[in-house]
Scaffold this motif. Structure first.
Motif, short mmCIF file in Angstrom:
data_model
loop_
_atom_site.label_atom_id
_atom_site.label_comp_id
_atom_site.label_asym_id
_atom_site.label_seq_id
_atom_site.Cartn_x
_atom_site.Cartn_y
_atom_site.Cartn_z
N THR A 263 0.82 -1.20 0.00
CA THR A 263 0.00 0.00 0.00
C THR A 263 0.87 1.27 0.00
OG1 THR A 263 -1.61 -1.26 1.24
CG2 THR A 263 -1.90 1.10 1.28
N LEU A 264 2.05 1.17 0.59
CA LEU A 264 2.94 2.34 0.64
C LEU A 264 3.94 2.35 -0.52
CD1 LEU A 264 3.65 2.35 4.48
CD2 LEU A 264 2.16 3.91 3.24
N GLY A 265 3.84 1.34 -1.41
CA GLY A 265 4.72 1.32 -2.59
C GLY A 265 6.00 0.52 -2.40
N PHE A 266 6.10 -0.25 -1.29
CA PHE A 266 7.29 -1.11 -1.09
C PHE A 266 6.91 -2.53 -1.48
CE2 PHE A 266 7.53 2.23 2.25
CZ PHE A 266 8.71 2.84 1.86
N SER A 267 6.81 -2.77 -2.78
CA SER A 267 6.17 -4.01 -3.23
C SER A 267 7.00 -5.27 -2.94
CB SER A 267 5.86 -3.91 -4.72
OG SER A 267 7.07 -3.60 -5.37
N GLU A 268 8.28 -5.14 -2.67
CA GLU A 268 9.12 -6.34 -2.50
C GLU A 268 9.25 -6.78 -1.04
OE1 GLU A 268 12.67 -6.31 -4.94
OE2 GLU A 268 11.01 -6.79 -6.31
N PHE A 269 8.60 -6.09 -0.10
CA PHE A 269 8.84 -6.38 1.33
C PHE A 269 8.43 -7.80 1.71
CE2 PHE A 269 7.50 -6.58 5.77
CZ PHE A 269 8.66 -6.13 6.40
N LYS A 270 9.28 -8.46 2.50
CA LYS A 270 8.99 -9.80 3.04
C LYS A 270 9.26 -9.78 4.53
CE LYS A 270 9.65 -14.17 1.31
NZ LYS A 270 10.62 -15.03 1.84
N ALA B 201 15.57 2.15 25.57
CA ALA B 201 16.69 3.08 25.34
C ALA B 201 16.92 3.33 23.85
CB ALA B 201 17.94 2.50 25.97
N GLY B 202 17.52 4.47 23.54
CA GLY B 202 17.82 4.83 22.15
C GLY B 202 18.74 3.79 21.51
N HIS B 203 18.43 3.43 20.28
CA HIS B 203 19.24 2.43 19.56
C HIS B 203 18.96 2.55 18.07
CE1 HIS B 203 15.25 0.62 19.94
NE2 HIS B 203 15.55 -0.06 18.85
N THR B 204 19.77 1.85 17.26
CA THR B 204 19.45 1.71 15.83
C THR B 204 19.24 0.23 15.55
OG1 THR B 204 21.79 1.50 15.26
CG2 THR B 204 20.85 3.72 15.12
N ASP B 205 18.45 -0.09 14.54
CA ASP B 205 18.23 -1.49 14.17
C ASP B 205 19.05 -1.76 12.92
OD1 ASP B 205 16.37 -2.03 16.25
OD2 ASP B 205 14.87 -0.89 15.13
N HIS B 206 20.21 -2.39 13.11
CA HIS B 206 21.12 -2.55 11.97
C HIS B 206 21.58 -4.00 11.80
CE1 HIS B 206 23.47 -1.38 15.57
NE2 HIS B 206 24.11 -2.47 15.22
N SER B 207 20.88 -4.96 12.45
CA SER B 207 21.31 -6.37 12.35
C SER B 207 20.92 -6.99 11.01
CB SER B 207 20.64 -7.21 13.44
OG SER B 207 20.88 -6.66 14.69
N GLU B 208 19.95 -6.39 10.32
CA GLU B 208 19.44 -7.00 9.10
C GLU B 208 20.40 -6.75 7.93
OE1 GLU B 208 17.73 -4.84 11.12
OE2 GLU B 208 16.71 -6.47 12.18
N ILE B 209 20.57 -7.74 7.04
CA ILE B 209 21.43 -7.54 5.86
C ILE B 209 20.79 -6.47 4.98
CG2 ILE B 209 22.31 -8.65 3.75
CD1 ILE B 209 22.23 -11.32 5.23
N GLN C 64 12.38 -7.06 7.41
CA GLN C 64 12.92 -7.96 6.39
C GLN C 64 14.40 -8.14 6.74
OE1 GLN C 64 11.88 -7.19 2.36
NE2 GLN C 64 13.63 -8.30 1.52
N VAL C 65 14.91 -9.36 6.63
CA VAL C 65 16.31 -9.60 6.99
C VAL C 65 17.19 -9.71 5.74
CG1 VAL C 65 17.88 -11.25 8.13
CG2 VAL C 65 15.66 -10.72 9.17
N LEU C 66 16.69 -10.51 4.76
CA LEU C 66 17.51 -10.84 3.59
C LEU C 66 17.26 -9.86 2.45
CD1 LEU C 66 16.72 -14.68 3.62
CD2 LEU C 66 18.69 -13.52 4.67
N LYS C 67 18.19 -9.82 1.52
CA LYS C 67 18.01 -9.04 0.28
C LYS C 67 17.00 -9.78 -0.59
CE LYS C 67 21.85 -6.26 0.45
NZ LYS C 67 21.80 -4.82 0.55
N SER C 68 16.32 -9.09 -1.49
CA SER C 68 15.35 -9.84 -2.29
C SER C 68 16.10 -10.81 -3.20
CB SER C 68 14.37 -8.95 -3.03
OG SER C 68 14.94 -8.04 -3.77
#
Ligand SMILES: O=C(O)CCC(=O)C(=O)O
Length: 323
Positions: free
Chosen positions: A184-191, A207-215, A313-317
């Motif tokens: 609906t937001l135009g991110f058609s490949e999201f899994k 606490a403040g953090h970033t989410d950067h574990s995903e490839i 989403q963790v992996l690349k498409s």
């Protein structure tokens, strides 16, 4: 004898130059923070946010997923935090009840991982929700102890690395919901491949953090809130950048996309909800009735709790494994 002063110093609002200053300011209980500069999408300040439209979505399972029809949604983007999208509660009352029940009853069940696993508080494969109600009300201590549950690729809180050896099924409904939001937001490949369910009590913070574990950090991250309200802070790439504060109410969805995907964020305060959008349920479809007894328990739980569903989403498409 020295007289103890009740007064505690707090930085004036205009001195909130960095994420950590804002976190400390909004977390404070005494004195409590002034809430007037928080972005409240019930009264959107058009110098800070703009309304956006959606991609036409022909999928018609809105109602099954507990959503209102698309023409009833209000979607905004933060001007000061590019890529940060906010969807004002798109859920029906039935949808709120159904998702709250899933969070407490289903997503907290094995094989999902829970913070409680490390403390041996549950017997083998015993469900947290059922264990809570085995005891008389006054002894339901377990109820307040659940902090998180993970599914899909399990988030590893120590290493921050996902592993093929620590992975279980994602909830099909959660995949359908987030994949529908994405299209609906135009991110058609999201899994949807990993989810953390955060369970907050009234005095919890994140606490403040970033989410950067995903490839794949190009894919958006979906953050869906139910129950009590929260102040959500979002800044820039570094702790030194300033932050915006947002009110989040039950049903609200935050999407961290594009450059905001790697921004510092956190929850300095849980606030009591002024309205309970999960309360007023008129059953639209007798086949999908909520079990009254279950709902009664879930309603009592959510009166003192906030739940956040954080889906990534963790992996690349095209990628099928981590390594
Ligand atoms: O509770 C929220 O709104 C945010 C949760 C979050 O940032 C996370 O799980 O990484």
């Amino acid at each position: 004898m020295a007289i103890k002063s009740e007064y505690k110093w707090r930085p004036p609002r205009f001195k909130l130059k960095m994420f950590k200053d804002s976190f400390k300011y909004y977390k404070s209980r005494n004195p409590p923070p002034d809430l007037k500069n928080i972005i409240d999408f019930n009264h959107p300040n058009l110098s800070k946010v703009r309304k956006i439209s959606t991609v036409e979505n022909k999928v018609h399972n809105w109602e099954k997923l507990g959503l209102k029809p698309l023409n009833k949604w209000n979607i905004y983007e933060l001007i000061t935090v590019p890529g940060l999208i906010y969807i004002e509660n798109p859920f029906t009352e039935f949808g709120q009840q159904n998702w709250i029940l899933k969070c407490v009853k289903d997503f907290s069940r094995k094989p999902n991982k829970l913070n409680l696993d490390a403390h041996s508080l549950l017997h083998d494969n015993e469900s947290w929700w059922e264990a809570c109600f085995k005891e008389p009300k006054s002894e339901q201590k377990l109820l307040t102890k659940l902090r998180w549950a993970t599914q899909g690729y399990h988030h590893n809180w120590d290493t921050k690395h996902y592993s093929e050896d620590s992975k279980t099924e994602m909830s099909k409904d959660l995949c359908d919901l987030t994949e529908l939001l994405a299209t609906t937001l135009g991110f058609s490949e999201f899994k949807a491949e990993a989810a953390i369910v955060n369970y907050y009590r009234m005095n919890s913070t994140l606490a403040g953090h970033t989410d950067h574990s995903e490839i794949n950090v190009e894919a958006p991250l979906f953050s869906i809130s139910f129950g009590q309200s929260a102040i959500f802070l979002i800044g820039g790439r570094s702790q030194q950048d300033p932050a915006e504060a947002l009110f989040l109410r039950s049903g609200d969805i935050v999407v961290m996309s594009k450059s905001s995907r790697l921004s510092y964020h956190g929850v300095p305060k849980i606030l009591r909800a002024e309205i309970q959008p999960w309360e007023y349920y008129e059953n639209p479809n007798p086949d999908s009735r909520i079990n009254e007894e279950d709902w009664c328990k879930a309603k009592s739980y959510i009166s003192e709790a906030r739940i956040n569903l954080n889906v990534r989403q963790v992996l690349k498409s095209g990628q099928s494994k981590l390594y």
